[in-house]
Design an enzyme around this catalytic site. Structure first.
Site, mmCIF file in Angstrom:
data_model
loop_
_atom_site.group_PDB
_atom_site.id
_atom_site.type_symbol
_atom_site.label_atom_id
_atom_site.label_comp_id
_atom_site.label_asym_id
_atom_site.label_seq_id
_atom_site.Cartn_x
_atom_site.Cartn_y
_atom_site.Cartn_z
ATOM 1 N N GLY A 228 29.356 44.967 33.664
ATOM 2 C CA GLY A 228 28.821 45.103 31.963
ATOM 3 C C GLY A 228 27.918 46.454 31.438
ATOM 4 O O GLY A 228 27.989 46.530 30.469
ATOM 5 N N GLU A 269 27.286 43.941 40.480
ATOM 6 C CA GLU A 269 28.921 44.136 40.754
ATOM 7 C C GLU A 269 29.376 44.250 39.196
ATOM 8 O O GLU A 269 30.210 44.236 38.050
ATOM 9 C CB GLU A 269 29.617 42.717 40.298
ATOM 10 C CG GLU A 269 28.965 41.565 39.868
ATOM 11 C CD GLU A 269 29.837 40.566 39.778
ATOM 12 O OE1 GLU A 269 29.705 39.568 40.963
ATOM 13 O OE2 GLU A 269 30.214 40.369 39.076
ATOM 14 N N PRO A 270 29.217 46.248 38.879
ATOM 15 C CA PRO A 270 29.542 46.937 37.796
ATOM 16 C C PRO A 270 31.036 47.526 38.241
ATOM 17 O O PRO A 270 31.564 47.665 39.528
ATOM 18 C CB PRO A 270 28.993 48.293 37.768
ATOM 19 C CG PRO A 270 28.340 47.924 39.150
ATOM 20 C CD PRO A 270 28.379 47.294 39.857
ATOM 21 N N GLY A 271 32.332 47.217 36.759
ATOM 22 C CA GLY A 271 33.387 48.233 37.125
ATOM 23 C C GLY A 271 33.142 49.536 36.202
ATOM 24 O O GLY A 271 33.439 50.419 36.795
ATOM 25 N N ARG A 308 43.692 49.793 26.248
ATOM 26 C CA ARG A 308 41.868 48.954 25.359
ATOM 27 C C ARG A 308 41.927 49.738 24.086
ATOM 28 O O ARG A 308 41.008 48.867 22.967
ATOM 29 C CB ARG A 308 41.104 50.278 26.634
ATOM 30 C CG ARG A 308 40.608 49.569 27.731
ATOM 31 C CD ARG A 308 39.828 50.319 28.608
ATOM 32 N NE ARG A 308 38.748 49.704 28.505
ATOM 33 C CZ ARG A 308 38.145 49.976 27.208
ATOM 34 N NH1 ARG A 308 38.172 51.131 26.784
ATOM 35 N NH2 ARG A 308 36.358 49.130 27.299
ATOM 36 N N TYR A 312 41.241 46.212 22.520
ATOM 37 C CA TYR A 312 39.483 46.460 22.068
ATOM 38 C C TYR A 312 39.119 47.328 20.906
ATOM 39 O O TYR A 312 38.207 46.693 21.272
ATOM 40 C CB TYR A 312 38.678 46.536 23.350
ATOM 41 C CG TYR A 312 39.269 45.888 24.925
ATOM 42 C CD1 TYR A 312 39.118 44.064 24.766
ATOM 43 C CD2 TYR A 312 39.661 46.739 25.906
ATOM 44 C CE1 TYR A 312 39.764 43.843 25.689
ATOM 45 C CE2 TYR A 312 40.115 45.886 27.160
ATOM 46 C CZ TYR A 312 39.316 44.161 27.033
ATOM 47 O OH TYR A 312 40.149 43.833 27.953
ATOM 48 N N CYS A 338 57.849 51.045 21.109
ATOM 49 C CA CYS A 338 58.233 50.437 19.920
ATOM 50 C C CYS A 338 56.981 48.812 19.772
ATOM 51 O O CYS A 338 58.037 48.072 19.580
ATOM 52 C CB CYS A 338 59.881 49.954 19.755
ATOM 53 S SG CYS A 338 60.627 51.220 19.847
ATOM 54 N N GLU A 339 56.325 49.119 18.817
ATOM 55 C CA GLU A 339 54.899 48.442 18.783
ATOM 56 C C GLU A 339 53.891 49.603 17.986
ATOM 57 O O GLU A 339 53.477 51.111 18.244
ATOM 58 C CB GLU A 339 54.764 47.977 20.071
ATOM 59 C CG GLU A 339 53.401 46.423 20.026
ATOM 60 C CD GLU A 339 54.162 45.498 20.283
ATOM 61 O OE1 GLU A 339 53.749 44.462 19.866
ATOM 62 O OE2 GLU A 339 55.492 45.006 20.443
ATOM 63 N N TYR A 366 40.116 50.151 33.814
ATOM 64 C CA TYR A 366 40.959 49.343 33.265
ATOM 65 C C TYR A 366 42.066 49.897 32.266
ATOM 66 O O TYR A 366 42.621 50.200 31.666
ATOM 67 C CB TYR A 366 40.072 48.155 31.574
ATOM 68 C CG TYR A 366 38.731 47.979 32.171
ATOM 69 C CD1 TYR A 366 39.403 46.679 33.187
ATOM 70 C CD2 TYR A 366 37.660 48.254 32.125
ATOM 71 C CE1 TYR A 366 38.334 46.294 33.855
ATOM 72 C CE2 TYR A 366 36.615 47.039 32.700
ATOM 73 C CZ TYR A 366 36.718 45.855 34.008
ATOM 74 O OH TYR A 366 35.693 45.457 34.277
HETATM 75 C C1 LIG Z 1 35.030 42.389 35.726
HETATM 76 C C2 LIG Z 1 33.658 41.913 36.012
HETATM 77 C C3 LIG Z 1 32.595 43.093 36.079
HETATM 78 C C4 LIG Z 1 32.944 44.073 35.838
HETATM 79 O O1 LIG Z 1 32.774 43.560 34.873
HETATM 80 P P1 LIG Z 1 32.187 45.937 33.695
HETATM 81 O O2 LIG Z 1 31.698 45.574 31.986
HETATM 82 O O3 LIG Z 1 33.618 46.712 33.823
HETATM 83 O O4 LIG Z 1 31.192 46.200 34.631
HETATM 84 C C5 LIG Z 1 31.435 42.033 36.850
HETATM 85 N N1 LIG Z 1 31.566 41.355 37.180
HETATM 86 C C6 LIG Z 1 32.650 40.104 36.976
HETATM 87 C C7 LIG Z 1 32.709 38.790 37.499
HETATM 88 C C8 LIG Z 1 33.432 40.375 36.334
HETATM 89 O O5 LIG Z 1 34.777 39.558 35.544
#
Ligand SMILES: *Cc1c(COP(=O)(O)O)cnc(C)c1O
Length: 409
Positions: A228, A269-271, A308, A312, A338-339, A366
């Site tokens: 996050g 656990e960053p994405g 996104r 969002y 077409c939206e 994403y």
């Molecule tokens: C999506 C998700 C993340 C990653 O969130 P980011 O905002 O991309 O860092 C981490 N942990 C869990 C369980 C998630 O579902």
């Protein structure tokens, strides 16, 4: 994106024009160097802590990116059996993969556990089932909902009282009763607060709540504080100060380990943090429509490739890489679906002409993973740039791809 001396844009020396010429438009491009830097930044912020980074791969599951993560010693957080299989194909051992599901059928959990992955249990019924099924024979982790509201907007907050994710910290007694009844081996506590969290304060608040709950579990090896972290979307955007956050959290974590009586692992656990800034969606302007109310710029992409902004309301910085010296004007940048698929409203861009290339920044997370075939459009190709070389890591889709699952043709 960097600039040459003549002010034109490039990625590791490759211009958007060259990339589109070679791989077609639109095109997702990822800069491997940026991903490496982000991993290093996170590691350095938590120096001195037994840190494990689990890449939340729903942000981008391209196998080349997964392999890059694996080579850097980053492990994996998955949310579905499909992601788990992709992780295995990318060379991860099941023991390096954490399954963090949200209300999935229990057989998916059984499959992950039997394969040797660790699961984050996210409901009391699942915990009860886990106890009945495995007793103390398999370890698990528990996803706690700390009842803290934080995140860029409501759709991406996951830890407030009304969120569907995790088991409320207010139910701690019930959790402990079930753990005790079945002698469940809880080796980790987990929380994920939400996405786009800029300040250290919510992370620290949530860490405190989690560590407070952790005192009640005797088998812990892991504290997992989720992902996050906020990255920069607009020029000059506030972002998570990782050094500050690292120092604060490390301090609390060390204290907790001392009280708890043994050293634990700290997981994140960053994405988005790891891959967002590495990615660009390169698109080509199809039409510039001078309307009495607005100047519309249509591009050869839409919400089917990058949803996104529509889903969002997120801001993606856009650069007209074909006309870097052009006079600045205001535009609505829209897609070809077409939206109503508006990428940007009243956006200032260097003058846009038909055929210009518009580069969307922060497209690494994403982007492609949330793309679709809406309007029977093909997903674009993906390219990874490493050491000045661009490598195709996903080809553009074709009509055959769209038809593959249809029956009775
Ligand atoms: C999506 C998700 C993340 C990653 O969130 P980011 O905002 O991309 O860092 C981490 N942990 C869990 C369980 C998630 O579902």
């Amino acid at each position: 994106m960097q600039r040459f001396e003549n002010n034109t844009y490039h990625l590791q020396g490759l211009t958007p024009e060259q990339l589109i010429e070679e791989f077609g438009s639109p095109l997702y491009v990822y800069n491997a160097a940026t991903i490496r830097n982000k991993v290093a930044e996170l590691q350095s912020a938590f120096e001195g802590v037994n840190l494990k980074i689990k890449y939340a791969c729903k942000a981008n599951t391209n196998l080349a990116i997964l392999k890059l993560m694996r080579e850097m010693g980053v492990e994996l957080d998955v949310v579905s059996p499909g992601e788990m299989e992709m992780g295995k194909i990318a060379g991860f051992e099941p023991s390096q993969i954490t399954f963090t599901p949200s209300g999935v059928p229990f057989w998916e959990v059984a499959q992950a556990v039997d394969a040797g992955a660790i699961v984050n249990i996210d409901s009391l019924p699942l915990l009860e089932w886990f106890g009945q099924t495995y007793g103390s024979s398999k370890p698990c982790m528990i996803r706690i909902k700390p009842n803290v509201a934080a995140g860029g907007n409501e759709k991406i907050m996951t830890a407030h009282a009304d969120s569907k994710f995790g088991i409320s910290v207010l139910l701690l007694t019930d959790i402990l009763n079930i753990v005790d009844q079945y002698q469940i081996k809880v080796i980790g506590l987990h929380q994920h607060t939400g996405s786009d969290i800029k300040d250290a304060a919510p992370f620290i608040q949530v860490a405190d709540i989690l560590l407070d709950a952790a005192r009640h579990f005797k088998d812990l090896e892991i504290i997992d504080l989720g992902g996050g972290f906020k990255v920069s979307y607009r020029p000059g955007d506030g972002i998570t100060d990782m050094q500050h956050l690292g120092a604060k959290i490390s301090d609390r974590f060390h204290k907790f380990c001392k009280e708890y009586g043994r050293p634990l692992q700290l997981w994140f656990e960053p994405g988005k943090f790891l891959v967002s800034e590495s990615g660009y969606l390169l698109t080509t302007v199809t039409v510039v429509k001078q309307d009495p109310a607005r100047n519309f710029v249509h591009i050869d992409s839409g919400l089917n490739h990058l949803i996104r902004p529509m889903m969002y309301g997120s801001y993606h910085h856009i650069i007209n890489t074909s006309n870097p010296e052009g006079e600045e004007k205001h535009y609505n940048v829209v897609g070809y679906i077409c939206e109503t698929d508006t990428f940007a409203t009243d956006r200032v861009l260097a003058e846009v002409r038909k055929g210009d290339i518009l580069a969307f920044m922060n497209a690494g997370a994403y982007g492609i993973t949330m793309s679709s075939n809406y309007n029977a459009r093909f997903r674009p190709a993906e390219v990874l740039i490493e050491e000045g070389q661009a490598r195709l890591i996903r080809r553009k889709e074709t009509l055959e791809d769209l038809l593959r699952t249809q029956e009775g043709l």
